[in-house]
Design a protein around this motif. Structure first.
Motif, PDB file in Angstrom:
ATOM      1  N   GLN A  40       0.838  -1.205   0.000  1.00  0.00           N
ATOM      2  CA  GLN A  40       0.000   0.000   0.000  1.00  0.00           C
ATOM      3  C   GLN A  40       0.868   1.250   0.000  1.00  0.00           C
ATOM      4  N   ALA A  41       1.897   1.251   0.829  1.00  0.00           N
ATOM      5  CA  ALA A  41       2.784   2.418   0.917  1.00  0.00           C
ATOM      6  C   ALA A  41       3.533   2.640  -0.392  1.00  0.00           C
ATOM      7  N   SER A  42       3.998   1.572  -0.992  1.00  0.00           N
ATOM      8  CA  SER A  42       4.790   1.694  -2.227  1.00  0.00           C
ATOM      9  C   SER A  42       4.014   2.396  -3.325  1.00  0.00           C
ATOM     10  N   LEU A  43       2.715   2.154  -3.388  1.00  0.00           N
ATOM     11  CA  LEU A  43       1.884   2.782  -4.421  1.00  0.00           C
ATOM     12  C   LEU A  43       1.770   4.293  -4.237  1.00  0.00           C
ATOM     13  N   LEU A  44       2.047   4.784  -3.047  1.00  0.00           N
ATOM     14  CA  LEU A  44       1.912   6.208  -2.752  1.00  0.00           C
ATOM     15  C   LEU A  44       3.202   6.996  -2.970  1.00  0.00           C
ATOM     16  N   ILE A  45       4.268   6.285  -3.316  1.00  0.00           N
ATOM     17  CA  ILE A  45       5.576   6.923  -3.532  1.00  0.00           C
ATOM     18  C   ILE A  45       5.818   7.000  -5.037  1.00  0.00           C
ATOM     19  N   PRO A  46       6.273   8.147  -5.529  1.00  0.00           N
ATOM     20  CA  PRO A  46       6.477   8.294  -6.975  1.00  0.00           C
ATOM     21  C   PRO A  46       7.358   7.175  -7.559  1.00  0.00           C
ATOM     22  N   LEU A  47       6.927   6.661  -8.692  1.00  0.00           N
ATOM     23  CA  LEU A  47       7.614   5.559  -9.358  1.00  0.00           C
ATOM     24  C   LEU A  47       9.079   5.890  -9.647  1.00  0.00           C
ATOM     25  N   GLU A  48       9.350   7.113 -10.068  1.00  0.00           N
ATOM     26  CA  GLU A  48      10.737   7.468 -10.402  1.00  0.00           C
ATOM     27  C   GLU A  48      11.648   7.356  -9.184  1.00  0.00           C
ATOM     28  N   LEU A  49      11.111   7.603  -7.995  1.00  0.00           N
ATOM     29  CA  LEU A  49      11.913   7.429  -6.776  1.00  0.00           C
ATOM     30  C   LEU A  49      12.119   5.955  -6.479  1.00  0.00           C
ATOM     31  N   ARG A  50      11.064   5.162  -6.629  1.00  0.00           N
ATOM     32  CA  ARG A  50      11.165   3.727  -6.338  1.00  0.00           C
ATOM     33  C   ARG A  50      12.145   3.041  -7.279  1.00  0.00           C
ATOM     34  N   GLN A  51      12.258   3.537  -8.502  1.00  0.00           N
ATOM     35  CA  GLN A  51      13.150   2.921  -9.488  1.00  0.00           C
ATOM     36  C   GLN A  51      14.568   3.481  -9.444  1.00  0.00           C
ATOM     37  N   SER A  52      14.764   4.542  -8.726  1.00  0.00           N
ATOM     38  CA  SER A  52      16.072   5.190  -8.671  1.00  0.00           C
ATOM     39  C   SER A  52      17.064   4.374  -7.848  1.00  0.00           C
ATOM     40  N   LYS A  53      18.308   4.364  -8.300  1.00  0.00           N
ATOM     41  CA  LYS A  53      19.352   3.693  -7.522  1.00  0.00           C
ATOM     42  C   LYS A  53      19.673   4.475  -6.260  1.00  0.00           C
ATOM     43  N   SER A  54      19.529   5.796  -6.325  1.00  0.00           N
ATOM     44  CA  SER A  54      19.842   6.633  -5.164  1.00  0.00           C
ATOM     45  C   SER A  54      18.830   7.765  -5.046  1.00  0.00           C
ATOM     46  N   PRO A  55      17.855   7.628  -4.128  1.00  0.00           N
ATOM     47  CA  PRO A  55      16.892   8.718  -3.973  1.00  0.00           C
ATOM     48  C   PRO A  55      17.546  10.019  -3.515  1.00  0.00           C
ATOM     49  N   ALA A  56      18.713   9.934  -2.903  1.00  0.00           N
ATOM     50  CA  ALA A  56      19.411  11.131  -2.436  1.00  0.00           C
ATOM     51  C   ALA A  56      19.875  12.007  -3.599  1.00  0.00           C
ATOM     52  N   ALA A  57      19.891  11.447  -4.807  1.00  0.00           N
ATOM     53  CA  ALA A  57      20.329  12.205  -5.977  1.00  0.00           C
ATOM     54  C   ALA A  57      19.288  13.246  -6.410  1.00  0.00           C
ATOM     55  N   TYR A  58      18.063  13.127  -5.907  1.00  0.00           N
ATOM     56  CA  TYR A  58      17.004  14.067  -6.285  1.00  0.00           C
ATOM     57  C   TYR A  58      17.133  15.352  -5.484  1.00  0.00           C
ATOM     58  N   SER A  59      16.755  16.443  -6.110  1.00  0.00           N
ATOM     59  CA  SER A  59      16.781  17.718  -5.404  1.00  0.00           C
ATOM     60  C   SER A  59      15.386  18.010  -4.856  1.00  0.00           C
ATOM     61  N   ARG A  60      15.319  18.879  -3.866  1.00  0.00           N
ATOM     62  CA  ARG A  60      14.037  19.262  -3.287  1.00  0.00           C
ATOM     63  C   ARG A  60      13.172  19.998  -4.295  1.00  0.00           C
ATOM     64  N   ALA A  61      13.787  20.498  -5.358  1.00  0.00           N
ATOM     65  CA  ALA A  61      13.020  21.204  -6.380  1.00  0.00           C
ATOM     66  C   ALA A  61      12.175  20.238  -7.209  1.00  0.00           C
ATOM     67  N   THR A  62      12.604  19.001  -7.312  1.00  0.00           N
ATOM     68  CA  THR A  62      11.872  18.042  -8.148  1.00  0.00           C
ATOM     69  C   THR A  62      11.029  17.063  -7.346  1.00  0.00           C
ATOM     70  N   VAL A  63      11.420  16.764  -6.101  1.00  0.00           N
ATOM     71  CA  VAL A  63      10.709  15.797  -5.273  1.00  0.00           C
ATOM     72  C   VAL A  63      10.642  16.335  -3.845  1.00  0.00           C
ATOM     73  N   SER A  64       9.484  16.176  -3.206  1.00  0.00           N
ATOM     74  CA  SER A  64       9.339  16.691  -1.843  1.00  0.00           C
ATOM     75  C   SER A  64      10.212  15.913  -0.852  1.00  0.00           C
ATOM     76  N   THR A  65      10.580  16.593   0.206  1.00  0.00           N
ATOM     77  CA  THR A  65      11.363  15.962   1.266  1.00  0.00           C
ATOM     78  C   THR A  65      10.612  14.770   1.844  1.00  0.00           C
TER      79      THR A  65
END
Length: 128
Positions: free
Chosen positions: A81-106
């Motif tokens: 249930q939780a996984s469905l609520l998280i953006p797919l691009e984050l779930r597929q990313s090797k490193s979520p830390a690579a995203y900036s706050r401008a593109t994905v919420s904290t």
């Protein structure tokens, strides 16, 4: 302030989830699950399908608590249930830390980090 009437629902949910995470870290899995459920009761079920990091946060803490309590089926359901609520691009990313706050919420970044932790907790409980 969590039980005050004028506290916004999102703040209540994040507050209860934060308390649940503290209980989880202290290995008080029953309290962690109870507090995560308290956070989830703020929102009507079934949970919204739109990306909702505060619901994902509570579901992931509940999932890890359930895994530690040997409630594997429930842990997997909460995790899915939780996984469905998280953006797919984050779930597929090797490193979520690579995203900036401008593109994905904290909150989404934090939920994805917890999702990866929950996966290892569920997997480790299976392999024990």
């Amino acid at each position: 302030p969590l039980d005050k009437e004028n506290t916004p629902p999102t703040q209540k949910a994040i507050g209860y989830s934060t308390l649940a995470l503290a209980a989880l870290r202290n290995q008080d899995f029953i309290s962690a699950k109870d507090l995560a459920n308290q956070a989830l009761r703020i929102y009507p079920s079934p949970y919204p399908t739109q990306r909702s990091p505060e619901i994902a946060f509570a579901l992931l803490i509940r999932s890890m608590s359930e895994a530690h309590l040997n409630e594997r089926e429930e842990a997997l359901l909460s995790f899915n249930q939780a996984s469905l609520l998280i953006p797919l691009e984050l779930r597929q990313s090797k490193s979520p830390a690579a995203y900036s706050r401008a593109t994905v919420s904290t909150q989404n970044l934090f939920s994805e980090i917890l999702r990866r932790e929950a996966l290892t907790v569920i997997d480790s409980d299976v392999n024990e």
